[in-house]
Design a protein around this motif. Structure first.
Motif, PDB file in Angstrom:
ATOM      1  N   LEU A 226     -25.993 -71.335  -8.729  1.00  0.00           N
ATOM      2  CA  LEU A 226     -26.306 -70.153  -8.416  1.00  0.00           C
ATOM      3  C   LEU A 226     -27.481 -69.952  -7.535  1.00  0.00           C
ATOM      4  CD1 LEU A 226     -24.715 -67.252  -8.819  1.00  0.00           C
ATOM      5  CD2 LEU A 226     -26.971 -66.712 -10.300  1.00  0.00           C
ATOM      6  N   ALA A 227     -28.750 -70.787  -7.852  1.00  0.00           N
ATOM      7  CA  ALA A 227     -29.771 -70.455  -6.989  1.00  0.00           C
ATOM      8  C   ALA A 227     -29.710 -71.560  -5.771  1.00  0.00           C
ATOM      9  CB  ALA A 227     -31.075 -70.859  -7.584  1.00  0.00           C
ATOM     10  N   ALA A 232     -29.078 -72.440   0.305  1.00  0.00           N
ATOM     11  CA  ALA A 232     -28.437 -73.126   1.013  1.00  0.00           C
ATOM     12  C   ALA A 232     -27.624 -72.306   2.063  1.00  0.00           C
ATOM     13  CB  ALA A 232     -27.476 -74.010   0.518  1.00  0.00           C
ATOM     14  N   VAL A 233     -27.153 -71.164   1.808  1.00  0.00           N
ATOM     15  CA  VAL A 233     -26.338 -70.136   2.500  1.00  0.00           C
ATOM     16  C   VAL A 233     -27.404 -69.646   3.505  1.00  0.00           C
ATOM     17  CG1 VAL A 233     -25.125 -68.025   2.702  1.00  0.00           C
ATOM     18  CG2 VAL A 233     -24.463 -69.767   1.105  1.00  0.00           C
ATOM     19  N   ALA A 234     -28.576 -69.100   2.911  1.00  0.00           N
ATOM     20  CA  ALA A 234     -29.604 -68.660   3.851  1.00  0.00           C
ATOM     21  C   ALA A 234     -30.114 -69.630   4.681  1.00  0.00           C
ATOM     22  CB  ALA A 234     -30.863 -68.195   2.963  1.00  0.00           C
ATOM     23  N   ALA A 257     -16.742 -65.504  -8.702  1.00  0.00           N
ATOM     24  CA  ALA A 257     -16.833 -64.233  -7.856  1.00  0.00           C
ATOM     25  C   ALA A 257     -17.930 -63.353  -8.064  1.00  0.00           C
ATOM     26  CB  ALA A 257     -15.513 -63.282  -8.204  1.00  0.00           C
ATOM     27  N   ALA A 258     -18.696 -63.665  -9.253  1.00  0.00           N
ATOM     28  CA  ALA A 258     -19.946 -62.877  -9.648  1.00  0.00           C
ATOM     29  C   ALA A 258     -20.940 -63.575  -8.898  1.00  0.00           C
ATOM     30  CB  ALA A 258     -19.981 -63.039 -10.991  1.00  0.00           C
ATOM     31  N   ASP A 259     -20.880 -64.707  -8.068  1.00  0.00           N
ATOM     32  CA  ASP A 259     -22.153 -65.076  -7.384  1.00  0.00           C
ATOM     33  C   ASP A 259     -22.192 -64.247  -6.002  1.00  0.00           C
ATOM     34  OD1 ASP A 259     -23.940 -66.573  -5.739  1.00  0.00           O
ATOM     35  OD2 ASP A 259     -22.907 -68.253  -6.139  1.00  0.00           O
ATOM     36  N   PRO A 260     -23.491 -63.604  -5.939  1.00  0.00           N
ATOM     37  CA  PRO A 260     -23.610 -62.715  -4.782  1.00  0.00           C
ATOM     38  C   PRO A 260     -23.476 -63.530  -3.272  1.00  0.00           C
ATOM     39  CG  PRO A 260     -25.238 -62.326  -6.368  1.00  0.00           C
ATOM     40  CD  PRO A 260     -24.500 -63.517  -6.856  1.00  0.00           C
ATOM     41  N   THR A 263     -18.407 -65.225  -0.646  1.00  0.00           N
ATOM     42  CA  THR A 263     -17.709 -63.888  -0.205  1.00  0.00           C
ATOM     43  C   THR A 263     -16.115 -64.297  -0.435  1.00  0.00           C
ATOM     44  OG1 THR A 263     -17.186 -65.092   1.970  1.00  0.00           O
ATOM     45  CG2 THR A 263     -19.094 -63.830   1.526  1.00  0.00           C
ATOM     46  N   GLU A 264     -15.481 -65.230  -0.936  1.00  0.00           N
ATOM     47  CA  GLU A 264     -14.313 -65.343  -1.036  1.00  0.00           C
ATOM     48  C   GLU A 264     -14.003 -66.579  -2.250  1.00  0.00           C
ATOM     49  OE1 GLU A 264     -12.252 -66.486   2.544  1.00  0.00           O
ATOM     50  OE2 GLU A 264     -12.672 -68.683   1.985  1.00  0.00           O
ATOM     51  N   VAL A 265     -12.866 -66.514  -3.039  1.00  0.00           N
ATOM     52  CA  VAL A 265     -12.955 -67.503  -4.113  1.00  0.00           C
ATOM     53  C   VAL A 265     -11.378 -68.218  -3.916  1.00  0.00           C
ATOM     54  CG1 VAL A 265     -12.629 -68.151  -6.534  1.00  0.00           C
ATOM     55  CG2 VAL A 265     -14.035 -66.041  -5.451  1.00  0.00           C
ATOM     56  N   THR A 266     -11.562 -69.445  -4.106  1.00  0.00           N
ATOM     57  CA  THR A 266     -10.168 -70.242  -3.999  1.00  0.00           C
ATOM     58  C   THR A 266      -9.337 -70.278  -5.261  1.00  0.00           C
ATOM     59  OG1 THR A 266     -11.133 -71.440  -2.189  1.00  0.00           O
ATOM     60  CG2 THR A 266      -9.058 -72.613  -3.404  1.00  0.00           C
TER      61      THR A 266
END
Length: 401
Positions: A226-227, A232-234, A257-260, A263-266
């Motif tokens: 999560l962290a 990495a996205v940032a 899906a709960a991870d902010p 944006t999408e889940v497979t």
């Protein structure tokens, strides 16, 4: 689980005019699974994993439902085919490609280049694309960075699958900067598949120690990912305007899906409900896909032998990858023979009641791999076949064979 006796009655009635081997998908169960996955995604769109479906008609069906958008393909050639046949105009190729013919086709087609996103995890993959179709002489190609989601609690340890070499936020940022500096590419996404969470059932039947270990791994690797994924996205977003951050699979839809940062889940396997997903505590799909084999001999009163049966799933060499005789209840494979190439003996309380000419309904261990064995899926509603549709194999498409 539904009433297995009632299921057998329905499926036998629906397919009485057909000769096995054959495969069916129960549309009520398929649709219920699609709705349940949508509910678990809590408003985030679901991208359907085509390798878990391998049937264009069923891909079209699920994409027509609320909450489902886009396809995750497993090869570039498949992605191009799905775009050409108007199944979707949004395909993320889940794995890097070195298919030069498909790359050339993508680079020369503006519509395909706008619809397809390539997966990369190192610069040499971009070099290969440029060698096939130099920048300035082709369409700008969309790319996504594959971020490794494995858990590395100690130096030298690796818990999860071995996918991308991009593990740290710094490595992701460096790759994003390199892509941004290249002509002919546009970085649009990040994917991070947490296989040790989404792809491992936490309650494997008959393996309590393994189950406890898996649950401990998932409890510790989840917060770390999560962290790290957010960081990495940032880092990547500093070099690109990201359209999506993809994560998860059927086994982790709610958690991912709960991870902010996501944006999408497979999801895909949960539509068919194969036996590997019987090992999950959080959510178990309704079994929707089955295949039938005919009883051809009775070597003993307590043994029924069916024709064929060796429809083994990929992955670790373990009994969990074998097909499971499901209808009628009370059948099991012989440990000494397993699922055979041309015959499979079955024993257990259910075997004595089977006669030559009757059929046994099996469940596959994995989802879409079932479709590599049949040309068509018979779509069952109640006790009738609503429609018969081709699999990828039935349309002469074998993208990994």
């Amino acid at each position: 689980m539904p009433d297995r006796r009632a299921l057998r009655t329905r499926y036998d009635a629906a397919t009485a005019h057909l000769d096995p081997p054959l495969a069916i998908v129960d549309l009520a169960a398929f649709d219920a699974n699609a709705a349940a996955l949508h509910h678990r995604a809590t408003g985030k769109p679901l991208r359907v994993a085509s390798k878990s479906v391998r049937c264009r008609d069923l891909l079209r069906r699920v994409l027509g439902r609320d909450g489902w958008a886009g396809v995750m393909a497993y090869t570039l050639a498949e992605a191009l085919w799905l775009v050409e046949t108007e199944i979707t105009d949004d395909v993320l190729v889940a794995y890097p490609t070195v298919d030069r013919g498909a790359i050339a086709k993508l680079a020369a087609d503006p519509a395909a280049a706008a619809a397809v996103t390539l997966m990369i995890d190192e610069i040499t993959q971009l070099d290969l694309v440029d060698a096939v179709a130099p920048p300035g002489h082709r369409e700008t190609l969309r790319v996504c960075i594959d971020l490794d989601a494995s858990w590395r609690p100690l130096p030298g340890t690796h818990v999860g699958v071995r996918r991308s070499p991009i593990h740290s936020p710094a490595a992701a940022g460096a790759l994003a900067a390199a892509i941004a500096a290249r002509r002919g590419f546009r970085l649009v996404g990040v994917m991070c598949y947490e296989a040790q969470i989404a792809g491992l059932g936490d309650a494997p039947p008959g393996r309590p120690v393994r189950g406890a270990l898996i649950r401990a791994i998932q409890a510790r690797s989840g917060p770390e990912l999560l962290a790290r994924r957010a960081a990495a996205v940032a880092e990547v977003a500093a070099h690109a305007d990201l359209e999506f951050v993809n994560g998860g699979g059927t086994g982790s839809v709610a958690a991912t899906a709960a991870d902010p940062a996501v944006t999408e889940v497979t999801a895909g396997s949960g539509l068919y409900g194969p036996t590997l997903f019987d090992a999950y505590r959080a959510w178990r799909p309704v079994p929707a896909a089955f295949f039938a084999l005919p009883v051809v001999r009775k070597p003993t009163p307590g043994t029924a032998t069916v024709l064929g049966g060796g429809w083994t799933a990929s992955g670790e060499a373990h009994a969990s990858r074998l097909p499971t005789p499901w209808l009628p209840a009370g059948l099991r494979l012989l440990a000494t023979e397993g699922a055979g190439e041309v015959q499979t003996p079955l024993v257990g309380p259910g075997a004595s009641g089977l006669a030559v000419g009757e059929r046994v309904w099996f469940r596959h261990a994995k989802a879409g791999e079932l479709c590599e064995h049949v040309d068509a899926l018979h779509l069952v509603t109640g006790d009738t076949i609503a429609e018969t549709v081709p699999t990828y194999r039935g349309e002469a498409r074998s993208f990994l064979g």
